[in-house]
Design a protein around this motif. Structure first.
Motif, PDB file in Angstrom:
ATOM      1  N   THR A 166      25.960  81.372  57.299  1.00  0.00           N
ATOM      2  CA  THR A 166      24.382  81.687  57.790  1.00  0.00           C
ATOM      3  C   THR A 166      23.897  82.885  56.873  1.00  0.00           C
ATOM      4  N   TYR A 167      22.439  83.117  57.118  1.00  0.00           N
ATOM      5  CA  TYR A 167      21.661  84.174  56.357  1.00  0.00           C
ATOM      6  C   TYR A 167      21.408  84.929  57.523  1.00  0.00           C
ATOM      7  N   GLY A 168      21.664  84.828  58.526  1.00  0.00           N
ATOM      8  CA  GLY A 168      21.157  85.802  59.581  1.00  0.00           C
ATOM      9  C   GLY A 168      19.661  85.245  60.195  1.00  0.00           C
ATOM     10  N   ASN A 171      23.240  74.401  56.436  1.00  0.00           N
ATOM     11  CA  ASN A 171      22.803  75.517  56.762  1.00  0.00           C
ATOM     12  C   ASN A 171      22.481  76.324  55.769  1.00  0.00           C
ATOM     13  N   TYR A 172      21.259  76.548  55.138  1.00  0.00           N
ATOM     14  CA  TYR A 172      20.893  77.427  54.300  1.00  0.00           C
ATOM     15  C   TYR A 172      21.510  78.784  54.541  1.00  0.00           C
ATOM     16  N   SER A 173      22.096  79.718  53.543  1.00  0.00           N
ATOM     17  CA  SER A 173      23.028  80.857  53.798  1.00  0.00           C
ATOM     18  C   SER A 173      23.079  81.576  52.673  1.00  0.00           C
ATOM     19  N   ALA A 174      24.002  82.484  52.775  1.00  0.00           N
ATOM     20  CA  ALA A 174      24.402  83.599  51.828  1.00  0.00           C
ATOM     21  C   ALA A 174      25.677  82.768  50.889  1.00  0.00           C
ATOM     22  N   SER A 175      25.902  81.756  51.108  1.00  0.00           N
ATOM     23  CA  SER A 175      26.986  80.974  50.165  1.00  0.00           C
ATOM     24  C   SER A 175      26.722  81.113  48.679  1.00  0.00           C
TER      25      SER A 175
END
Length: 426
Positions: free
Chosen positions: A160-162, A205-209
């Motif tokens: 997640t990105y929060g 899910n757009y994220s900090a990946s």
């Protein structure tokens, strides 16, 4: 980037040989961008208060087709948007990070379907958050499988990105993985404390990946991330105005970011709010954000992608790797309901750090573009794309928040024309 093509859903194997759809046999249409129309659009966008300044660079057929600019890099200093204006590109950093990691893949340093924890042990034993108990602690279960590096590359790891009310996002607020005071190593350790939002491979899910990708680059290469990118991407491509670590002297060329105020007018963001972490002297070097560059420099990166991994006599990636990155690799079971806001980008899917167009625009409301294009954008309304069928790359620079998709829609209309079909004729 161009050749890439296609947007076929493709599976790829682990190591050096990817099973990738062949590039389509498409001939370029007689299309050429209308530079006057592009320039007129930029002028009108500034005059209408949609942006304080902007520039656009179109490369087609092996040469510069158009460069247009309008307005101010800093309205308060009466400083025009210029060819050498520095801009903060935020998430347009992500494709650069993806290229860096895929260089290491080509060297056999990892397999796409290797579990992430093989290389970053802190991610072993990740759990999925299904809720919160009465004390605010997460209710956890085991995932169906561990996230792989392929998941990390396509935003399907469950990270997640929060910023939402999902249980994992509420937990994110405690360790603050992306605090600018963290190093990438510290970010990764804190990120591993945040449970997954869903089982890996089931949701985009757009994220900090992509920041996880940056940490992988450090671990696999033995180099600091920014140093690796400088040595293996920026310097070979001649991107001498690009990087995370900047100095006070760069402020004289840096475009200010403007934010839409309560009245609807664009107001300058305070300096402490609009400088990316490294510019402000913080240790974080994000893989998903942070690069400062010029449109000319970023176009060199885009041209490398268009040329399937090379620019001049410099090869950055193999053609097959570029095609893999620009192929839609989302499983069909990850349907529109499980793709968050990705469908708002157009009719398509996702490759490795790129949106990939798989069909022509389905309505006048959808952004214009060509089947097989791949692209990404950045928070202050930045945008670039590669259109292999038209042998074209485009970089659009603006520094306006919040992100303005209608601005991009009308810019694409200016490049292609509002009636562009999205399919280059055979």
């Amino acid at each position: 980037m161009k050749l890439l093509g296609l947007a076929l859903v493709g599976a790829f194997t682990l190591a050096g040989c990817a099973s990738i759809p062949a590039a389509p046999d498409v001939q370029s249409a007689s299309f050429s961008p209308d530079c006057a129309r592009i320039g007129s659009f930029l002028d009108s966008a500034v005059a209408q208060g949609r942006t304080v300044g902007a520039s656009a660079f179109v490369w087609q057929g092996g040469r510069e087709a158009c460069f247009e600019k309008a307005g101010y890099a800093s309205r308060e200093e009466n400083r025009p948007f210029a060819r050498d204006t520095l801009v903060q590109i935020f998430s347009m950093t992500k494709p650069v990070t993806g290229v860096a990691l895929m260089q290491l893949w080509e060297q056999g340093r990892f397999g796409l379907d290797d579990p992430l924890y093989w290389y970053l042990p802190e991610y072993e034993g990740l759990k999925v958050a299904t809720g919160l108990d009465e004390s605010g602690n997460p209710v956890l279960r085991d995932p169906s499988r561990p996230p792989t590096i392929r998941d990390v590359l396509r935003h399907t790891a469950g990270f997640t990105y929060g910023g939402s009310d999902e249980p994992a996002d509420i937990i994110w607020e405690r360790p603050q993985p992306l605090s600018p005071d963290n190093t990438l190593a510290e970010f990764s350790l804190k990120m591993a404390q945040v449970p997954l939002v869903t089982d890996p491979g089931t949701r985009w899910n757009y994220s900090a990946s992509v920041d996880v990708q940056a940490r992988l680059v450090e671990v696999l290469s033995g180099m600091a991330f920014a140093d690796y990118v400088d040595a293996n991407i920026f310097t070979p491509l001649g991107m001498n105005d690009s990087g995370w670590k900047r100095s006070e002297a760069d402020l004289a060329r840096l475009a200010r970011i403007y934010i839409t105020g309560a009245s609807g007018a664009l107001e300058p963001m305070p300096r402490e709010a609009w400088l990316e972490p490294n510019f402000a002297g913080k240790p974080m070097t994000m893989g998903g954000s942070g690069i400062v560059t010029t449109v000319d420099d970023y176009m060199r990166f885009a041209r490398m992608l268009l040329n399937e991994g090379e620019l001049g006599d410099v090869r950055i990636l193999k053609p097959a790797t570029i095609r893999l990155m620009a192929t839609n690799v989302l499983d069909p079971k990850i349907n529109a309901e499980n793709r968050s806001w990705l469908p708002s980008k157009g009719t398509g899917g996702f490759g490795i750090d790129f949106f990939v167009r798989t069909a022509p625009p389905q309505s006048p409301e959808e952004n214009r573009g060509t089947v097989g294009e791949f692209f990404w954008d950045g928070f202050p309304s930045m945008l670039f794309w590669v259109d292999p069928a038209q042998d074209m790359a485009v970089v659009f620079a603006a520094q306006k928040v919040p992100f303005d998709n209608p601005l991009h829609h009308h810019f694409r209309d200016a490049v292609y024309g509002a009636d562009y079909s999205g399919v280059a004729p055979e």
